[in-house]
Motif scaffolding. Structure first.
Motif, mmCIF file in Angstrom:
data_model
loop_
_atom_site.group_PDB
_atom_site.id
_atom_site.type_symbol
_atom_site.label_atom_id
_atom_site.label_comp_id
_atom_site.label_asym_id
_atom_site.label_seq_id
_atom_site.Cartn_x
_atom_site.Cartn_y
_atom_site.Cartn_z
ATOM 1 N N UNK A 169 6.711 -5.262 -8.545
ATOM 2 C CA UNK A 169 6.982 -4.792 -7.172
ATOM 3 C C UNK A 169 8.445 -4.907 -6.785
ATOM 4 N N UNK A 170 9.159 -5.903 -7.337
ATOM 5 C CA UNK A 170 10.580 -6.017 -7.014
ATOM 6 C C UNK A 170 11.374 -4.852 -7.597
ATOM 7 N N UNK A 201 4.626 0.823 -7.983
ATOM 8 C CA UNK A 201 4.485 1.839 -6.947
ATOM 9 C C UNK A 201 4.233 1.212 -5.579
ATOM 10 N N UNK A 202 3.497 0.085 -5.561
ATOM 11 C CA UNK A 202 3.273 -0.619 -4.292
ATOM 12 C C UNK A 202 4.594 -1.126 -3.723
ATOM 13 N N UNK A 203 5.427 -1.717 -4.585
ATOM 14 C CA UNK A 203 6.731 -2.190 -4.130
ATOM 15 C C UNK A 203 7.606 -1.064 -3.630
ATOM 16 N N UNK A 204 7.540 0.079 -4.312
ATOM 17 C CA UNK A 204 8.318 1.242 -3.901
ATOM 18 C C UNK A 204 7.845 1.759 -2.547
ATOM 19 N N UNK A 209 5.785 11.527 -4.917
ATOM 20 C CA UNK A 209 6.398 11.282 -6.223
ATOM 21 C C UNK A 209 5.594 10.303 -7.079
ATOM 22 N N UNK A 210 4.559 9.678 -6.513
ATOM 23 C CA UNK A 210 3.801 8.652 -7.241
ATOM 24 C C UNK A 210 3.180 9.165 -8.544
ATOM 25 N N UNK A 212 8.802 2.521 3.141
ATOM 26 C CA UNK A 212 8.198 2.554 4.470
ATOM 27 C C UNK A 212 8.986 1.696 5.449
ATOM 28 N N UNK A 213 9.385 0.511 5.012
ATOM 29 C CA UNK A 213 10.161 -0.379 5.885
ATOM 30 C C UNK A 213 11.505 0.244 6.226
#
Length: 307
Positions: A129-130, A61-64, A170-171, A69-70
């Motif tokens: 994360x990838x 979820x952090x990677x998503x 959606x998390x 955001x970027x």
């Protein structure tokens, strides 16, 4: 340290409202469609012993969140210049579907936890994360709508806010799906889950092929009577209604898309470009024949028959 007034200047009220709107869209409209299209990538975390680590779903979820955001900031800054055209998204959908099939097959070949052989305990934490970041390359229909909002915002802060809010909305669904996959991967139900995942992967491949226009569509039968200069199509959760309309060939035509329900039909790919609905698409004069359009996920198709 930022004072409240300074923080407000960096994060204006418009961005705050877009953040809230993104959260709402994720909770209401994005949960089902995004988990269906992107959830298969979570299957990669159920492969191997390290897939049992619940923290990996958090890293997913952090990677998503980071990738969305970027991309939202880039879309707000540069606009449609950095968005993927439908053909490129079609290729990515096919690739993602095949990846899900591979993950599913590997899950099915694993033994249940009670009879599994000892495996190295060194988890590849970068994988989670990838995989989460890679979901931005396989957007669901609601994601495309959020990207359109980010583009129209004209601000990197606002663009990042709407995309980050959508991920936050959606998390919970992704976290629940990750929990279910981890539990299933330890039992004999892994084979059944693998079969379901293979079906989902093949469905994603088919959606990509449809979005790319690589499926032959037979010419529609000629309609009696003259075509119209303006036609109306309603976008619903079940597809476009009517699925086939008749318009006049050789003259400019307006296609009025009206949005009934939020979902993947809320973004339509027509004439090689994406359009967020509701919208009026003005087409240049067309030759007699059929023009095909498809929703942003490649699920639903419509035809305009020019006579």
């Amino acid at each position: 340290m930022l004072l409240p007034a300074e923080f407000a200047s960096l994060f204006p009220a418009e961005s705050a409202s877009l953040l809230a709107g993104g959260v709402a869209a994720g909770l209401v409209a994005g949960t089902a469609t995004c988990t269906a299209v992107q959830g298969g990538l979570l299957m990669g975390l159920a492969d191997g012993r390290h897939g049992r680590d619940p923290a990996l779903v958090g890293w997913f979820l952090v990677g998503r969140l980071a990738s969305y955001t970027v991309v939202g900031a880039l879309l707000g800054l540069l606009g449609s210049a950095v968005s993927l055209p439908p053909q490129a998204r079609a290729v990515l959908l096919v690739a993602a579907g095949l990846m899900v099939v591979v993950f599913a097959v590997r899950l099915m070949r694993r033994r249940p936890a009670g009879c599994a052989k000892a495996q190295p305990a060194a988890p590849r934490r970068y994988k989670a994360p990838l995989l989460g970041a890679a979901t931005i390359l396989v957007p669901c229909g609601v994601t495309l709508g959020m990207e359109m909002i980010a583009i129209s915002s004209g601000s990197p802060v606002a663009g990042a806010a709407v995309m980050a809010g959508f991920v936050a909305g959606t998390a919970p669904a992704f976290a629940l799906l990750g929990y279910v996959l981890r539990r299933v991967s330890r039992t004999g139900l892994a084979r059944l889950a693998g079969v379901v995942a293979i079906a989902a992967g093949l469905w994603t491949v088919g959606a990509g092929v449809n979005l790319g226009g690589w499926i032959h569509v037979p010419e529609a039968p000629a309609a009696s009577g003259p075509g119209e200069r303006s036609v109306t199509v309603w976008a619903t959760r079940e597809g476009y209604r009517p699925a086939m309309v008749t318009a006049r060939a050789g003259v400019p035509v307006e296609v009025i898309f009206k949005l009934v329900d939020q979902g993947c039909t809320g973004t339509v790919s027509i004439g090689g470009r994406d359009v967020a609905l509701p919208a009026t698409v003005r087409l240049p004069p067309q030759r007699p024949g059929s023009l095909r359009y498809v929703c942003g996920m490649g699920m639903y198709t419509g035809l305009i028959n020019f006579v």
